[in-house]
Design an enzyme around this catalytic site. Sequence first.
Site, PDB file in Angstrom:
ATOM      1  N   GLU A   1      -6.970   4.200  -0.274  1.00 49.79           N
ATOM      2  CA  GLU A   1      -6.434   4.822   0.934  1.00 49.79           C
ATOM      3  C   GLU A   1      -5.869   6.189   0.568  1.00 49.79           C
ATOM      4  O   GLU A   1      -5.459   6.414  -0.570  1.00 49.79           O
ATOM      5  CB  GLU A   1      -5.305   3.966   1.536  1.00 49.79           C
ATOM      6  CG  GLU A   1      -5.810   2.799   2.327  1.00 49.79           C
ATOM      7  CD  GLU A   1      -4.691   2.099   3.079  1.00 49.79           C
ATOM      8  OE1 GLU A   1      -5.007   1.208   3.859  1.00 49.79           O
ATOM      9  OE2 GLU A   1      -3.507   2.448   2.892  1.00 49.79           O
TER      10      GLU A   1
ATOM     11  N   ASP B   1       0.814  -1.207   0.000  1.00 52.40           N
ATOM     12  CA  ASP B   1       0.000   0.000   0.000  1.00 52.40           C
ATOM     13  C   ASP B   1       0.854   1.266   0.000  1.00 52.40           C
ATOM     14  O   ASP B   1       0.448   2.293  -0.548  1.00 52.40           O
ATOM     15  CB  ASP B   1      -0.936   0.008   1.220  1.00 52.40           C
ATOM     16  CG  ASP B   1      -2.159  -0.859   1.000  1.00 52.40           C
ATOM     17  OD1 ASP B   1      -2.139  -1.673   0.066  1.00 52.40           O
ATOM     18  OD2 ASP B   1      -3.123  -0.733   1.759  1.00 52.40           O
TER      19      ASP B   1
ATOM     20  N   SER C   1      -5.242   5.090   5.424  1.00 51.18           N
ATOM     21  CA  SER C   1      -4.182   4.229   5.935  1.00 51.18           C
ATOM     22  C   SER C   1      -4.270   4.171   7.450  1.00 51.18           C
ATOM     23  O   SER C   1      -4.755   5.105   8.106  1.00 51.18           O
ATOM     24  CB  SER C   1      -2.826   4.794   5.516  1.00 51.18           C
ATOM     25  OG  SER C   1      -1.785   4.211   6.261  1.00 51.18           O
TER      26      SER C   1
ATOM     27  N   CYS D   1       1.064  -7.300   6.156  1.00 53.83           N
ATOM     28  CA  CYS D   1       0.564  -6.132   5.445  1.00 53.83           C
ATOM     29  C   CYS D   1      -0.927  -6.155   5.190  1.00 53.83           C
ATOM     30  O   CYS D   1      -1.609  -7.138   5.358  1.00 53.83           O
ATOM     31  CB  CYS D   1       1.375  -5.866   4.187  1.00 53.83           C
ATOM     32  SG  CYS D   1       3.136  -5.628   4.587  1.00 53.83           S
ATOM     33  N   ASP D   2      -1.378  -5.015   4.714  1.00 47.50           N
ATOM     34  CA  ASP D   2      -2.741  -4.538   4.903  1.00 47.50           C
ATOM     35  C   ASP D   2      -3.850  -5.452   4.418  1.00 47.50           C
ATOM     36  O   ASP D   2      -4.727  -5.833   5.178  1.00 47.50           O
ATOM     37  CB  ASP D   2      -2.881  -3.183   4.232  1.00 47.50           C
ATOM     38  CG  ASP D   2      -1.872  -2.179   4.753  1.00 47.50           C
ATOM     39  OD1 ASP D   2      -0.737  -2.573   5.033  1.00 47.50           O
ATOM     40  OD2 ASP D   2      -2.212  -1.003   4.875  1.00 47.50           O
ATOM     41  N   LYS D   3      -3.902  -5.783   3.133  1.00 50.75           N
ATOM     42  CA  LYS D   3      -5.020  -6.555   2.589  1.00 50.75           C
ATOM     43  C   LYS D   3      -4.719  -8.032   2.552  1.00 50.75           C
ATOM     44  O   LYS D   3      -5.631  -8.853   2.456  1.00 50.75           O
ATOM     45  CB  LYS D   3      -5.355  -6.089   1.156  1.00 50.75           C
ATOM     46  CG  LYS D   3      -5.483  -4.595   0.998  1.00 50.75           C
ATOM     47  CD  LYS D   3      -6.435  -3.992   1.994  1.00 50.75           C
ATOM     48  CE  LYS D   3      -6.250  -2.497   2.122  1.00 50.75           C
ATOM     49  NZ  LYS D   3      -4.934  -2.081   2.585  1.00 50.75           N
TER      50      LYS D   3
ATOM     51  N   CYS E   1       5.398  -2.054   8.441  1.00 50.79           N
ATOM     52  CA  CYS E   1       5.778  -0.729   8.932  1.00 50.79           C
ATOM     53  C   CYS E   1       5.664  -0.642  10.450  1.00 50.79           C
ATOM     54  O   CYS E   1       4.774  -1.236  11.064  1.00 50.79           O
ATOM     55  CB  CYS E   1       4.930   0.335   8.257  1.00 50.79           C
ATOM     56  SG  CYS E   1       5.171   0.372   6.471  1.00 50.79           S
TER      57      CYS E   1
END
Length: 560
Positions: free
Chosen positions: A450, A87, A476, A128-130, A200
């Site tokens: 995002e 992302d 985000s 990570c995000d998705k 992150c």
Amino acid sequence: MGEQIKRLKHRSWEVTEGIERAPHRALFKAMGYTDSDLEKPLIGIANSWNEVIPGHIHLNNIAKFVKAGVKEAGGTPIEFSTIGICDGIAMGHEGMRASLVSREVIADSIELMAHAHRFDALVLIASCDKIEPGAIMAAARLNIPSIFINGGPMIAGQYKGRNISIVDVFEAVGAVISGKISKEELNEIENCACPSVGSCAGLFTANTMAIAIEALGLSLPYSATILATDPRRQEIAYASGKAILKALEVGLKPRDILTYEAFENAIAVDVASGGSTNAVLHLTAIAYEARVKLTLDDFDRISSRTPHIVDLTPGGKYMMQDLDKVGGVPAIMKVLYKNGLIHGEALTINGKTVAKNLEDVVIPLNQDVIRPFTNPIRPTGTLVTLKGNLAPLGAVIKVAGLKKLVHSGPAKVFNSEREASEAVFQNKIQKGDVVVIRYEGPKGGPGMQEMLAITAAIVGQGLGEDVALITDGRFSGATRGIMVGHISPEAAEGGPIALVKDGDIITIDIPNKSLTVNVSQDEFKKRYREWKPPPPRYPYGALAKYAKLASSAAMGAVLM
């Protein structure tokens, strides 16, 4: 081969047993599998390793330890891949439209691989995000024994004696634009913000979801917060490989774990920690796949009764490495459990209840990463659901670190994130404004972009407490400030946000949980009669298919 091991081949016997499966065995043997391997349970290792995402580039090493654990416990590991989008790299340009869409592709791809090859169980490796929620969505659909192991957070960067992360780079861009820092300083921040592999370093969406999945019970205790570079990450990967065979042996499946009570636990941990607003989107989507009814009202109810006790960036001062040092997710859950906010009877992937897992957890003294229940950062949780004539089905804001709880001002309306970004980067946004970004919802975007680049630029320009932003898109986990997302219904469906005009006075009232615009119902009806939906941005391809099938953000933006 022992009969007990053979009995665990609940599905894989379909591709390994009997004379009619000789061709199937021949194909396995072409890859080096032996008769002994094929007599054991086949454990799919779904790995999202790639060379695009810092949180994923080391997952091939994690997989080695997972596979060793599977073999030690008597199974045959079979690794396969799925996609992953960074992302951060996709942020702020047309590529971000693909991010949320990838969640569905990831879920579909894991489901199809496990279905086709008749794996008996799954180990899901992702960061990570998705990618993380996509993997859990697949596990919930398949409902075969499954365990999740994340790749771990990266260590924080160091700049002038303080911890920094990727969000500092995004905010520094805004600071350069407004003349607060030089391009040379930006370059220094850029060069030291991300010093290692891993997701992150703050409580952004990747770590929010890793924590949520552990709180749900699908990861081993302590696994979410161990740094990517810590040797304990390899140990927990090995233990996860062994644990999946135990889950297979006792018949423990995802939907045994993903109960309504488990989702309440995950929400409580999230709002006590200051997690990303994306948790609302993803937990709702996972619940949909697990056949559990979860709504925005559940998030609001739990957040209203749960204090904010964990001081993590971006709303606070500590990084993931600091949370790990004081006990990680079990430490948070212990505080909440002792105060009646966690369901102790919920099952977890190691076969124990939450209460049993928490028995020996001790909260360290002389630390303020996790605050005492009696001295919270704020008395209620960090996610607030807003409703009103601008968001009849709801909208979401994260209040971690937010000082100003009411904002009223004139709308500055943009029909895309790109248009709004250009205005921000040209210093056209003034104190008091309410930036409105529409046609960026699940269908309208498509893909619900995002908006870290634009929100960070606003904060970096020093306007974080003086400018609000509302959108039918999303943010985000690194976003902070007066930022309201997930407005439903979205503009592309003719939601009220589509009818707002420049200069309309919009009021965000967090204490009263309202999002309103000073426009009468009669005026709204008049504007609606004049409104026409814009043509789709993508008439063909994956984004077009998603736009046709996506539900509202209030329902998790799942495909229906």
